[in-house]
Design a protein around this motif. Structure first.
Motif, mmCIF file in Angstrom:
data_model
loop_
_atom_site.group_PDB
_atom_site.id
_atom_site.type_symbol
_atom_site.label_atom_id
_atom_site.label_comp_id
_atom_site.label_asym_id
_atom_site.label_seq_id
_atom_site.Cartn_x
_atom_site.Cartn_y
_atom_site.Cartn_z
ATOM 1 N N ASP A 139 10.613 -8.708 2.280
ATOM 2 C CA ASP A 139 10.686 -8.490 0.969
ATOM 3 C C ASP A 139 11.773 -7.650 0.418
ATOM 4 O OD1 ASP A 139 7.618 -9.219 0.620
ATOM 5 O OD2 ASP A 139 7.406 -7.704 2.178
ATOM 6 N N ARG A 140 12.305 -6.848 1.311
ATOM 7 C CA ARG A 140 13.572 -5.982 0.870
ATOM 8 C C ARG A 140 14.312 -6.085 2.080
ATOM 9 N NH1 ARG A 140 12.911 -0.257 -0.277
ATOM 10 N NH2 ARG A 140 11.024 -0.297 1.344
ATOM 11 N N VAL A 141 15.704 -5.831 1.751
ATOM 12 C CA VAL A 141 16.626 -5.950 2.790
ATOM 13 C C VAL A 141 17.493 -4.480 2.746
ATOM 14 C CG1 VAL A 141 18.604 -6.879 3.982
ATOM 15 C CG2 VAL A 141 16.612 -8.365 3.425
ATOM 16 N N ALA A 142 17.746 -3.923 3.935
ATOM 17 C CA ALA A 142 18.642 -2.829 3.935
ATOM 18 C C ALA A 142 19.596 -3.291 5.048
ATOM 19 C CB ALA A 142 17.801 -1.481 4.606
ATOM 20 N N ALA A 144 26.134 6.901 15.793
ATOM 21 C CA ALA A 144 25.743 5.708 15.754
ATOM 22 C C ALA A 144 24.671 5.502 14.348
ATOM 23 C CB ALA A 144 24.565 5.303 16.986
ATOM 24 N N LEU A 145 24.160 6.415 13.916
ATOM 25 C CA LEU A 145 23.506 6.612 12.584
ATOM 26 C C LEU A 145 23.807 7.671 11.908
ATOM 27 C CD1 LEU A 145 19.888 5.427 13.644
ATOM 28 C CD2 LEU A 145 21.545 3.862 12.730
ATOM 29 N N ARG A 146 24.225 7.623 10.752
ATOM 30 C CA ARG A 146 24.586 8.442 9.656
ATOM 31 C C ARG A 146 23.681 8.776 8.538
ATOM 32 N NH1 ARG A 146 30.548 8.579 11.358
ATOM 33 N NH2 ARG A 146 30.970 6.962 12.791
ATOM 34 N N ASP A 147 23.030 9.587 8.586
ATOM 35 C CA ASP A 147 22.299 9.975 7.323
ATOM 36 C C ASP A 147 21.359 8.964 6.919
ATOM 37 O OD1 ASP A 147 23.024 12.855 7.307
ATOM 38 O OD2 ASP A 147 25.014 11.784 6.540
ATOM 39 N N VAL A 148 20.718 8.163 7.595
ATOM 40 C CA VAL A 148 20.070 6.913 7.334
ATOM 41 C C VAL A 148 18.508 7.346 6.806
ATOM 42 C CG1 VAL A 148 18.752 4.901 8.164
ATOM 43 C CG2 VAL A 148 21.102 5.329 8.958
ATOM 44 N N SER A 149 18.477 6.829 5.482
ATOM 45 C CA SER A 149 17.084 7.057 4.748
ATOM 46 C C SER A 149 16.554 5.801 4.473
ATOM 47 C CB SER A 149 17.113 7.846 3.620
ATOM 48 O OG SER A 149 17.686 9.295 4.089
ATOM 49 N N LEU A 150 14.976 5.563 4.935
ATOM 50 C CA LEU A 150 14.450 4.197 4.460
ATOM 51 C C LEU A 150 12.985 4.594 4.296
ATOM 52 C CD1 LEU A 150 15.807 2.027 7.554
ATOM 53 C CD2 LEU A 150 16.471 1.829 5.150
ATOM 54 N N GLN A 151 12.248 3.631 3.575
ATOM 55 C CA GLN A 151 10.930 3.684 3.393
ATOM 56 C C GLN A 151 10.371 2.356 3.589
ATOM 57 O OE1 GLN A 151 9.813 5.602 -0.091
ATOM 58 N NE2 GLN A 151 9.839 7.614 0.460
ATOM 59 N N ILE A 152 9.171 2.379 4.283
ATOM 60 C CA ILE A 152 8.243 0.991 4.274
ATOM 61 C C ILE A 152 6.925 1.278 4.022
ATOM 62 C CG2 ILE A 152 7.751 -1.157 5.575
ATOM 63 C CD1 ILE A 152 9.761 -0.307 7.797
ATOM 64 N N ARG A 153 6.327 0.350 3.016
ATOM 65 C CA ARG A 153 5.053 0.573 2.689
ATOM 66 C C ARG A 153 4.056 -0.231 3.441
ATOM 67 N NH1 ARG A 153 6.743 -0.833 -3.357
ATOM 68 N NH2 ARG A 153 8.066 -2.047 -2.214
ATOM 69 N N ARG A 154 2.815 0.026 3.535
ATOM 70 C CA ARG A 154 2.000 -0.993 4.241
ATOM 71 C C ARG A 154 1.908 -2.338 3.602
ATOM 72 N NH1 ARG A 154 -3.019 2.671 6.796
ATOM 73 N NH2 ARG A 154 -2.734 0.853 7.919
ATOM 74 N N GLY A 155 1.857 -3.310 4.515
ATOM 75 C CA GLY A 155 1.700 -4.516 3.991
ATOM 76 C C GLY A 155 3.312 -5.332 3.403
ATOM 77 N N GLU A 156 4.523 -4.294 3.738
ATOM 78 C CA GLU A 156 5.683 -4.752 3.329
ATOM 79 C C GLU A 156 6.384 -5.187 4.609
ATOM 80 O OE1 GLU A 156 9.568 -3.055 0.667
ATOM 81 O OE2 GLU A 156 8.108 -1.583 1.839
ATOM 82 N N GLY A 190 0.835 -1.133 0.008
ATOM 83 C CA GLY A 190 0.059 -0.004 -0.131
ATOM 84 C C GLY A 190 0.784 1.142 0.001
ATOM 85 N N GLU A 191 0.363 2.500 0.575
ATOM 86 C CA GLU A 191 0.984 3.437 0.823
ATOM 87 C C GLU A 191 2.211 3.369 1.447
ATOM 88 O OE1 GLU A 191 -1.281 6.419 2.893
ATOM 89 O OE2 GLU A 191 -2.363 5.047 3.655
ATOM 90 N N THR A 192 2.955 4.460 1.543
ATOM 91 C CA THR A 192 4.256 4.620 2.333
ATOM 92 C C THR A 192 3.736 5.001 3.629
ATOM 93 O OG1 THR A 192 5.794 5.310 0.692
ATOM 94 C CG2 THR A 192 6.502 5.868 2.832
ATOM 95 N N CYS A 193 4.283 3.707 4.918
ATOM 96 C CA CYS A 193 3.796 3.903 6.115
ATOM 97 C C CYS A 193 4.712 4.728 6.747
ATOM 98 C CB CYS A 193 3.621 2.571 6.549
ATOM 99 S SG CYS A 193 3.077 2.551 8.390
ATOM 100 N N LEU A 194 5.951 4.247 6.596
ATOM 101 C CA LEU A 194 7.252 4.827 7.438
ATOM 102 C C LEU A 194 8.173 5.431 6.558
ATOM 103 C CD1 LEU A 194 8.858 5.461 10.388
ATOM 104 C CD2 LEU A 194 9.955 2.950 9.539
ATOM 105 N N GLU A 195 8.507 6.882 6.860
ATOM 106 C CA GLU A 195 9.523 7.299 5.911
ATOM 107 C C GLU A 195 10.566 8.040 6.846
ATOM 108 O OE1 GLU A 195 9.606 10.605 2.279
ATOM 109 O OE2 GLU A 195 7.882 10.405 3.578
ATOM 110 N N VAL A 196 11.955 7.451 6.732
ATOM 111 C CA VAL A 196 12.944 8.306 7.627
ATOM 112 C C VAL A 196 13.832 8.730 6.475
ATOM 113 C CG1 VAL A 196 15.065 7.387 8.846
ATOM 114 C CG2 VAL A 196 12.901 5.987 8.940
ATOM 115 N N VAL A 249 6.124 -3.712 8.556
ATOM 116 C CA VAL A 249 6.832 -4.519 9.404
ATOM 117 C C VAL A 249 8.483 -4.132 9.307
ATOM 118 C CG1 VAL A 249 7.532 -6.864 10.288
ATOM 119 C CG2 VAL A 249 5.536 -6.272 9.669
ATOM 120 N N LEU A 250 9.092 -3.538 10.333
ATOM 121 C CA LEU A 250 10.633 -3.274 10.229
ATOM 122 C C LEU A 250 11.367 -4.520 10.886
ATOM 123 C CD1 LEU A 250 12.937 -1.513 9.327
ATOM 124 C CD2 LEU A 250 12.821 -0.565 11.641
#
Length: 515
Positions: A481-484, A287-299, A268-274, A466-467
Motif C-alpha cells: 500500500d505504501r513503500v519506504a 546500519a540504521l540511522r534515525d529510521v521512523s516508520l508506522q504500519i497500520r493494521r490491515g496495511e 485500522g489503528e497504528t500497529c507498529l510504530e518505529v 505486514v512489513l
C-alpha cells in the motif's frame, strides 16, 4: 542455436533418486557452446539436482555425461573445475568465517593468475594485496563490487551472491552454471548481469541459467529446457514470440496469474510504530540511522532498497535478533525495544526471515519438528504433545500444499518453495498482529510465488499489519500500500504505491531524497 562444433554439455538418461523422491527421471539435456541455455521448472522439479550432477556434487544412478564431446565422469567439484565447469549455487557454498578474498581463492594452486590461466604454481607465501587487486579488477570488469577484506558473515545476502559469482568468474570457467543468480539483485543489477552473460558467450563461454524470472529468460536466453516432476517436458528455442505466460504454463501445467488484483482495504489503528531507531551492523558500523516508520493494521508497508542498506538489520531489530543503540519501537502501544525474541514472539510478531535455510528452519530436523518450534509451549507441562504436534503438522502440510514425502522428512530435503511454504505455515498459525516478511518469494518458481503472495494478502485482509522487505519492485507494486525506501540506513522517502513510479523509487534507492 546450432553449430557443427561438439556440444558443450550433453547429459543423457540422467536419473537421480533421494529417499522418497525421484529427483531426475531419465533426463536428457544438450547445451551448445557459446549459448545461454535457460533451465526452468517449479521448485522441486529437479533443476538444481541436475546441475549439481554436472558440477560434481552428486553422482547419477543412471545415465552418462559428455563435456565438449568427451565422455566425463564428474565425481567432485574439482573434477568439474578441471573440465572448465563452475557453478554459482542458489544456496551459497561459502565459508562464513573467512574473508571474501579467502573464499574466492580457496583451492586454487595459483591464486594470482588471470581468469582462464590457472597454472600449477604454488606460492610459498600468500600476497594478500596482490589477490585483492586481482579481485578488484574482476569486480570492476563485471560491476560486482564487494569488499575483499570483509568476512562473509558480515555481508548481506545480496553481497554474498556477488562473492559466489565473482568466485566463478575469477576462475575463468568455460561452462558457467548460474542457479538463480539474480534472485537478490535489483532490476538494474539483473540487466547488467544479463549484459555480462551476453558478453561472456560472445567470447565463447557457455552459460546454463536457472531462473524463475521469466522475463529475464525471454530477454537473455537462446534456448530453454523445462523440467516438471523430474522429467523434461519441453526444449525449444527462445524467440521474439516466446512469452513468459507460455513458459509458466509449461512449468506448472496450467495458466498462472502474474498480476494479483488487490482489493481496497480499510486500515485500522497504528500497529507498529518505529521512532528514530539506530543500530550497528556486524562490522560495528552504523546500519540504521534515525529510521521512523508506522504500519497500520490491515496495511502492507513495503521496504525497498539495494541489498546492504539496512533491510537485514531492520528485520533483525524488530524480531529481537539485534539491539538498538537509540530509538524505540512499539507494537500496539507496547514497548518492545531490545526485548528478547521470545518476548517479541509472545507479543504477536511473526517472522519470515531472509535466509530460510540458516534462520528460518533447521535442516537436520524433520518437517513436524520445524513446525513445532513455535508451538511446543502451547501445552502446559514438561512433556511434548507429540501426537497433537504431528496431527497439526500434517494438517498444515496439506493446507499450505507443502510437497513432501511426509512430516518425518528432514526440512533440508525440501525445495526452496516448499521450505518457504513450511515456514509460512508455522508463522501464520501463531495468529500474528504483525508479520515481517523478508524477501518471501526470493528464488521461488511462479506457482510458489503466486501462493506466497496470496497468503500475504489473506493476512492483510484479516487485519494483520505486514512489513514486506523486497528488492522485487514488481512484487512491491503488486502487494504494498505504501513503500519506504532505505539507502545507507536512512529512509529516503515513503510513498503511496498508487502515486509512485519505478523511476521515483529507483532514484531513492540510489540515494536521492524525495520532496
Amino acid at each position: 542455436m546450432t553449430n557443427s562444433a561438439p556440444l558443450a554439455v550433453e547429459m543423457r538418461e540422467i536419473t537421480k533418486r533421494f529417499p522418497g523422491v525421484l529427483a531426475n527421471d531419465r533426463v536428457d539435456l544438450t547445451v551448445d557452446k557459446g549459448e545461454i541455455h535457460a533451465l526452468l521448472g517449479e521448485n522441486g522439479a529437479g533443476k538444481s539436482t541436475l546441475m549439481n550432477i554436472l558440477a560434481g556434487l552428486y553422482l547419477p544412478e543412471e545415465g552418462h555425461l559428455l563435456v565438449h564431446g568427451q565422455h566425463a565422469h564428474i565425481d567432485s567439484p574439482k573434477t568439474a573445475f578441471d573440465l572448465g565447469i563452475a557453478m554459482v549455487h542458489q544456496h551459497f557454498k561459502l565459508v562464513m568465517n573467512q574473508t571474501v578474498a579467502e573464499n574466492i581463492i580457496l583451492g586454487l594452486d595459483d591464486p594470482y593468475c588471470a581468469p582462464g590461466e590457472q597454472g600449477r604454481f604454488k606460492p610459498l607465501r600468500l600476497d594478500v594485496q596482490r589477490v585483492q587487486r586481482r579481485i578488484a579488477e574482476v569486480s570492476e570488469q563485471y560491476d560486482l563490487h564487494v569488499d575483499p577484506e570483509a568476512f562473509v558473515w558480515q555481508l548481506s545476502v545480496g553481497e554474498q551472491q556477488r562473492v559466489e559469482i565473482l568466485k566463478a568468474l575469477y576462475r575463468g570457467a568455460d561452462i558457467l552454471i548460474l542457479d538463480e543468480p539474480t534472485a537478490v539483485l535489483t532490476p538494474q543489477e539483473a540487466d547488467a548481469l544479463g549484459q555480462t552473460m551476453q558478453r561472456m558467450v560472445q567470447e565463447g563461454k557457455t552459460i546454463i541459467f536457472i531462473s524463475h524470472k521469466l522475463d529475464e529468460v525471454t530477454r537473455f536466453a537462446d534456448r530453454v529446457t523445462v523440467l516438471r516432476q523430474g522429467r523434461v517436458v519441453a526444449s525449444e528455442d527462445v524467440t521474439g514470440e516466446t512469452s513468459a505466460a507460455h513458459l509458466a504454463e509449461l512449468m506448472v501445467g496450467r495458466s498462472v496469474i502474474f498480476r494479483i488484483d488487490k482489493e481496497e482495504q480499510e486500515f485500522g489503528e497504528t500497529c507498529l510504530e518505529v521512532e528514530e531507531i539506530c543500530c550497528m551492523n556486524d562490522k560495528r558500523l552504523p546500519a540504521l540511522r534515525d529510521v521512523s516508520l508506522q504500519i497500520r493494521r490491515g496495511e502492507i508497508l513495503g521496504i525497498a532498497g539495494v541489498a546492504g542498506n539496512g533491510q537485514k538489520e531492520l528485520a533483525e531489530l524488530l524480531t529481537g535478533l539485534r539491539r538498538t543503540t537509540s530509538g524505540r519501537f512499539r507494537l500496539l502501544g507496547q514497548d518492545l525495544t531490545n526485548k528478547t525474541p521470545r518476548a517479541i514472539i509472545d507479543a504477536g510478531i511473526a517472522h519470515v526471515p531472509e535466509s530460510r535455510i540458516h534462520v528460518g528452519s533447521v535442516g537436520s530436523m524433520n518437517v513436524a519438528d520445524n513446525i513445532a518450534l513455535k508451538h511446543y509451549r502451547d501445552r502446559p507441562g514438561p512433556f511434548l504433545d507429540r501426537d497433537g504436534l504431528d496431527k497439526m503438522s500434517a494438517e498444515l502440510v496439506d493446507e499450505f500444499n507443502v510437497d513432501t514425502p511426509g512430516i518425518t522428512t528432514n526440512a533440508g530435503a525440501l525445495s526452496g518453495g516448499n521450505l518457504q511454504k513450511l515456514i509460512l505455515a508455522r508463522e501464520l498459525t501463531t495468529n500474528p498482529k504483525l508479520l515481517i516478511a523478508a524477501h518471501p518469494t526470493q528464488g521461488l518458481d511462479v506457482g510458489a510465488t503466486e501462493a506466497v503472495r496470496q497468503r500475504l494478502l489473506e493476512q492483510q485482509a484479516a487485519g494483520v499489519a505486514v512489513l514486506l522487505i523486497s528488492e522485487d519492485l514488481d512484487e512491491l507494486f503488486s502487494l504494498a500500500d505504501r513503500v519506504a525506501v532505505l539507502n545507507g540506513g536512512r529512509v529516503m522517502g515513503v510513498v503511496d504505491i498508487g502515486a509512485a513510479t519505478r523511476e521515483e523509487i529507483g532514484l531513492m534507492m540510489a540515494g536521492e531524497e524525495t520532496a
